[in-house]
Design an enzyme around this catalytic site. Sequence first.
Site, mmCIF file in Angstrom:
data_model
loop_
_atom_site.group_PDB
_atom_site.id
_atom_site.type_symbol
_atom_site.label_atom_id
_atom_site.label_comp_id
_atom_site.label_asym_id
_atom_site.label_seq_id
_atom_site.Cartn_x
_atom_site.Cartn_y
_atom_site.Cartn_z
ATOM 1 N N LYS A 128 17.106 -8.471 25.149
ATOM 2 C CA LYS A 128 16.035 -7.474 25.287
ATOM 3 C C LYS A 128 14.734 -8.251 25.424
ATOM 4 O O LYS A 128 13.740 -7.966 24.772
ATOM 5 C CB LYS A 128 16.037 -6.543 24.065
ATOM 6 C CG LYS A 128 15.158 -5.310 24.182
ATOM 7 C CD LYS A 128 15.504 -4.373 25.331
ATOM 8 C CE LYS A 128 14.352 -3.400 25.568
ATOM 9 N NZ LYS A 128 14.514 -2.634 26.836
ATOM 10 N N ASP A 164 19.746 -2.077 26.713
ATOM 11 C CA ASP A 164 19.734 -0.661 27.110
ATOM 12 C C ASP A 164 20.583 -0.458 28.373
ATOM 13 O O ASP A 164 21.436 0.436 28.442
ATOM 14 C CB ASP A 164 18.294 -0.144 27.290
ATOM 15 C CG ASP A 164 17.394 -1.074 28.106
ATOM 16 O OD1 ASP A 164 17.822 -2.193 28.467
ATOM 17 O OD2 ASP A 164 16.235 -0.674 28.385
ATOM 18 N N ASP A 219 26.171 -4.271 16.630
ATOM 19 C CA ASP A 219 26.543 -3.112 15.812
ATOM 20 C C ASP A 219 26.561 -1.849 16.669
ATOM 21 O O ASP A 219 27.537 -1.100 16.689
ATOM 22 C CB ASP A 219 25.544 -2.966 14.659
ATOM 23 C CG ASP A 219 25.823 -1.736 13.827
ATOM 24 O OD1 ASP A 219 26.995 -1.511 13.471
ATOM 25 O OD2 ASP A 219 24.868 -0.972 13.545
ATOM 26 N N ASP A 255 30.053 0.649 18.138
ATOM 27 C CA ASP A 255 30.372 2.073 17.945
ATOM 28 C C ASP A 255 30.546 2.727 19.316
ATOM 29 O O ASP A 255 31.448 3.540 19.526
ATOM 30 C CB ASP A 255 29.270 2.804 17.155
ATOM 31 C CG ASP A 255 29.595 2.935 15.664
ATOM 32 O OD1 ASP A 255 30.233 2.023 15.107
ATOM 33 O OD2 ASP A 255 29.192 3.952 15.046
ATOM 34 N N TYR A 257 0.815 -1.222 0.000
ATOM 35 C CA TYR A 257 0.000 0.000 0.000
ATOM 36 C C TYR A 257 0.848 1.271 0.000
ATOM 37 O O TYR A 257 0.441 2.295 0.569
ATOM 38 C CB TYR A 257 -0.958 0.038 1.203
ATOM 39 C CG TYR A 257 -1.858 -1.154 1.326
ATOM 40 C CD1 TYR A 257 -2.665 -1.556 0.259
ATOM 41 C CD2 TYR A 257 -1.916 -1.886 2.512
ATOM 42 C CE1 TYR A 257 -3.499 -2.660 0.378
ATOM 43 C CE2 TYR A 257 -2.748 -2.987 2.639
ATOM 44 C CZ TYR A 257 -3.531 -3.370 1.573
ATOM 45 O OH TYR A 257 -4.347 -4.452 1.698
HETATM 46 C C1 IPM Z 1 29.283 -2.013 10.614
HETATM 47 C C2 IPM Z 1 28.360 -1.174 9.775
HETATM 48 C C3 IPM Z 1 27.434 -2.037 8.945
HETATM 49 C C4 IPM Z 1 26.630 -2.912 9.886
HETATM 50 C C5 IPM Z 1 26.483 -1.272 8.029
HETATM 51 C C6 IPM Z 1 27.243 -0.347 7.132
HETATM 52 C C7 IPM Z 1 25.566 -2.175 7.266
HETATM 53 O O1 IPM Z 1 27.660 -0.273 10.573
HETATM 54 O O2 IPM Z 1 30.025 -2.817 10.049
HETATM 55 O O3 IPM Z 1 29.289 -1.863 11.828
HETATM 56 O O4 IPM Z 1 25.655 -2.461 10.489
HETATM 57 O O5 IPM Z 1 26.989 -4.067 10.026
HETATM 58 MN MN MN Z 2 28.314 -0.261 12.627
#
Ligand code: IPM
Ligand code: MN
Length: 363
Positions: A189, A222, A246, A250, A146
């Site tokens: 989670k 979290d 992921d 970071d 849709y």
């Molecule tokens: C990582 C990146 C990738 C992921 C993306 C770019 C798809 O963020 O390697 O951490 O999420 O795996």
């Molecule tokens: Mn990543």
Amino acid sequence: MRDIRLAVIPGDGIGNEVVPAGLQVLDVVARVNGGFRFLTEQFPWSCAWYLQHGRMMPADGLDQLRAFDAIYLGAVGFPGVPDHISLWELLLPIRRGFQQYVCLRPIRLLPGVKSPLAGRGPADIDFYVVRENNEGEYSNMGGRIYAGTPHDTVVQNAVFTRMGTERIIRYAFELARSKGKHRISSATKSNGINHSMPFWDEIFGQVAREYPDLQADQFHVDALAARFVTHPQQFGVVVGSNLFGDILTDLGAAIAGSIGIGASANLNPERLYPSCFESIHGSAPDIAGQGIANPLGQIWSGALMLEHLGYADEARWVETAMVATLAAGVATRDLGGTANTAEVTARVCQEVERAAAAARAGH
Ligand code: IPM
Ligand code: MN
Ligand code: NAD
């Protein structure tokens, strides 16, 4: 002389700056070792290549890569091509097509780097994140109906198989044993996600019973994210799903000083296919082309590759060289320094020679 066939995919943005830096270091390592060399083949697959060819890699791209001993990849994705296209046509097919179901990411505050966490030193931040790399939230299953109407609807399924869940959790426990880590923490989670996450917890509990020598615990993701900030010293190995891993890495790279320093290995533990080594960070369009990207994440990923290829001592040379470089105050801006990519790389190369000589002299 052992020839190591290496497929090189610099990709986009700063991938084109940090991959040559990493290769420079790897070549020094090989020369100093004397027993192996890298035979590299460059693949220009990238968003720029997409704009010329209408796809991110040729239809037989995976077949072209299959015979290599390893893949050394920069970053994929750049403004001009939607991220879900560039990533799902290149990086994710490599991870999935080659059954690289382990994404291994060391989170370590190197001596000489200042953590944004006040009062934290290298002893406080030293653990591994093991991320499931083939399924979970990155499922490619779902669809849209849709579109363009008020009923516009999307569904994206998360896929958790017993085989996929069990093998990644088991890998994490084995890693803990092999690295001398005593505590293994699961990212869950299961309070909000009521099918897949209780399943994950169930399997984590089953595998944990086979490792009574290790302390196993679990945290909702979290709360776990908060503990990365408040109690980083308590972690040894953290295991999580594709998306949780992921996001946590970071964050992990950031508490270890910079996202520019985080290393990553996409591993096929059975070695049926090549594994792929890349940094945690992306193509960094905001700084691409300026020669200021931190090459350490890519260089460290090269060390993970050396270890995978059977050169653990040589991997230590690279780590020692990175630490010596940082101790000398040679660092890029993201770490508070003033050096550029080339200057950091040149110093790491020098320090590799020194580290190898010291190791050989038995220091
Ligand atoms: C990582 C990146 C990738 C992921 C993306 C770019 C798809 O963020 O390697 O951490 O999420 O795996
Ligand atoms: Mn990543
Ligand atoms: P990013 O990691 O590229 O950048 C985030 C921030 O970190 C930026 O401010 C950037 O300048 C900085 N940064 C990253 N690496 C650095 C380095 N080596 N030295 C100094 N600073 C560095 O994340 P993003 O902006 O979300 O993504 C940009 C593109 O990269 C997107 O297309 C994304 O999909 C892609 N991406 C690819 C990979 C991969 O191929 N492995 C990983 C992550 C993101």
